[in-house]
Design an enzyme around this catalytic site. Sequence first.
Site, PDB file in Angstrom:
ATOM      1  N   LYS A 198       0.843  -1.186   0.000  1.00  0.00           N
ATOM      2  CA  LYS A 198       0.000   0.000   0.000  1.00  0.00           C
ATOM      3  C   LYS A 198       0.885   1.246   0.000  1.00  0.00           C
ATOM      4  CE  LYS A 198      -1.736   1.693   3.921  1.00  0.00           C
ATOM      5  NZ  LYS A 198      -0.869   2.451   4.843  1.00  0.00           N
ATOM      6  N   HIS A 228      -0.983  -5.428   5.411  1.00  0.00           N
ATOM      7  CA  HIS A 228      -0.232  -6.205   6.411  1.00  0.00           C
ATOM      8  C   HIS A 228      -1.088  -6.581   7.624  1.00  0.00           C
ATOM      9  CE1 HIS A 228       0.391  -2.380   8.589  1.00  0.00           C
ATOM     10  NE2 HIS A 228       0.640  -3.131   9.633  1.00  0.00           N
ATOM     11  N   LYS A 232      -1.571 -10.558  10.428  1.00  0.00           N
ATOM     12  CA  LYS A 232      -1.534 -10.699  11.891  1.00  0.00           C
ATOM     13  C   LYS A 232      -2.369 -11.909  12.307  1.00  0.00           C
ATOM     14  CE  LYS A 232      -1.436  -5.647  12.441  1.00  0.00           C
ATOM     15  NZ  LYS A 232      -0.446  -5.068  13.319  1.00  0.00           N
ATOM     16  N   HIS A 290      -6.784  -0.909   6.041  1.00  0.00           N
ATOM     17  CA  HIS A 290      -6.680  -1.700   7.273  1.00  0.00           C
ATOM     18  C   HIS A 290      -8.021  -1.818   8.022  1.00  0.00           C
ATOM     19  CE1 HIS A 290      -2.517  -1.537   6.454  1.00  0.00           C
ATOM     20  NE2 HIS A 290      -2.226  -0.427   7.069  1.00  0.00           N
TER      21      HIS A 290
HETATM   22  C1  BG6 Z   1       0.705   1.439   8.125  1.00  0.00           C
HETATM   23  C2  BG6 Z   1       0.473   2.913   8.161  1.00  0.00           C
HETATM   24  O1  BG6 Z   1       0.128   0.879   6.989  1.00  0.00           O
HETATM   25  O2  BG6 Z   1       0.151   0.844   9.307  1.00  0.00           O
HETATM   26  C3  BG6 Z   1       1.110   3.521   9.404  1.00  0.00           C
HETATM   27  O3  BG6 Z   1       1.024   3.525   6.993  1.00  0.00           O
HETATM   28  C4  BG6 Z   1       0.608   2.813  10.646  1.00  0.00           C
HETATM   29  O4  BG6 Z   1       0.853   4.912   9.476  1.00  0.00           O
HETATM   30  C5  BG6 Z   1       0.731   1.307  10.519  1.00  0.00           C
HETATM   31  O5  BG6 Z   1       1.382   3.271  11.740  1.00  0.00           O
HETATM   32  C6  BG6 Z   1       0.035   0.597  11.672  1.00  0.00           C
HETATM   33  O6  BG6 Z   1       0.322  -0.764  11.601  1.00  0.00           O
HETATM   34  P1  BG6 Z   1       0.601  -1.604  12.909  1.00  0.00           P
HETATM   35  O7  BG6 Z   1       0.783  -3.003  12.445  1.00  0.00           O
HETATM   36  O8  BG6 Z   1       1.817  -1.012  13.566  1.00  0.00           O
HETATM   37  O9  BG6 Z   1      -0.620  -1.427  13.776  1.00  0.00           O
END
Ligand code: BG6
Length: 539
Positions: A198, A228, A232, A290
């Site tokens: 992304k 991503h 998880k 997300h």
């Molecule tokens: C990323 C965003 O995709 O996801 C970030 O660009 C964000 O801004 C992050 O901090 C959060 O992911 P995680 O896995 O740390 O909750």
Amino acid sequence: MSTTPNSQAAHASNTDANSNLDAARSCKVSASAQGAPASPAGKRPAPPCTLVIFGAGGDLTKRLLMPALYNLAVDGLLDDGMQIVGVNHGERETNEWVEDLHQSLQKFAADKASTFHAGKIDDNAWEWVAQRLEYMAGDFETPDTFARLTDKLAQAPGGNVIFYLAVGSRFFKPIVGHLGESGLLKEGAGFRRLVIEKPFGNDLASARDLNAHILSYALESQVYRIDHFLGKDTVQSILAVRFANALFEPVWRREYIDSVQITAAETIGVEGRGKFYEQTGAFRDMVPNHLFQLLGMVAMEPPNSFDAEAVRDKKAEIFDAILPLTPDDVVFGQYEQGPAGVAYREEPDVAPDSSTETYAAARVFIENWRWAGVPFYLRTGKRLAARRTEISVQLKPVPFRLFRDTPVGALTPNVLTLRIDPAHGTSFDFNVKTPGPVMQVGPVQSSFDYGDFFAERANVGYETLLYDCMLGDETLFQRADSIEAGWCAVDGVLHPKTGGALAVHGYAAGSAGPAEADALLAREGRAWRPLTTAAVEKK
Ligand code: BG6
């Protein structure tokens, strides 16, 4: 009150549920991996391939891809014939690159705050990975890079190649174009796959354009669009909680559920990403990707199997059914100076009069039979009071006032909370009789933590995604139609037809967000779950 960790029955049933999921997924192991020895985890090494990483010198490669490849090597899940070619601008020797990666890995392993907190690096496993690494200097936009890559890939084991685009989004189109023009995406004896990070577009029009460009060179089945969050374990477990337990699914519908809250709160600020963030903002960065992925996992109908298309079809139905958001459904905020630090406008690479949002809250409705009328409240933001990614499903109140002097409305609602990060587990708020001669009702919380049942691993979330891509399992990757449906649902917020850009409300760094976000729920008689304290305090 906690679920007893040493309960054999609970262990057995959890293990069974996991192995059922594993069994369903392992059907997809390709023929070439069938004869390979099983790893200690009971899985088989992925088929041999060459992994080409564009952006070999970038943060993603260091922080996430290398730790994930190392973890897969520790588990014996990579084939001996695997090769990893790192492409980046700038001349460098392979051994310099390898040394740089090794140092970063050691640093992250020792850092308690890092996702990859493995403690110590296993030298054998690292050596195994290091021997397979090769650096290639190359400009992402010049044909010469792809001509040299073509020569190199003539040796790819089984002809199998994965191209991983760990680069800024402006390079997605040129790289895919050059790969296509050089014939590197043509599948022959082996597979050719593209992994794309992304942001996949920054609105509906740009996402459509990017999809059209990619699909003019590759088939949809070759494209692995990463979110991503789907890597998880706790996110994948949403389906296990819903579909492996008779308790939840019968009430998982509008007749019993009052509302759902999805939170991705962060304490960090923009962490040197000012340039990117100024263009993107919290809403684009987190909501249509997300948070919508979490929404999809919570709201989708049960698929008939864990086959990739079965799961992705059900999720696509949800994204299609999202009622397009309007500016009235959304609140934007930006952090100002507060207990957690300086204002966003004082961060490096941020305009002193920036109107980029660092917080977004949204109310979403899903127009289908199961969810009509149930609000899904989403919120995300930087520099908030706590780091907390979780989903809280609140049930409707019981139907009548049975307990004398206890108005039904005053009873604490039942809430199932699925904790994704940094806590891993679930909790359930419910009511019991308080001890003593008087019939009185009081709230309690039952909780389960992964660490009580399973050995926690230094998992960065990309292990499953990389392994699945090597196996050709697209379940956890986003299809073109779902990406576009997500952007379509938010297009009315990004490009409002009337009224201009949305107001951005201030909130103190370290607080729970702007007051206007509270008002979004208060106007419907609801409130956000507290960010800092447990919902039910132990007496
Ligand atoms: C990323 C965003 O995709 O996801 C970030 O660009 C964000 O801004 C992050 O901090 C959060 O992911 P995680 O896995 O740390 O909750």
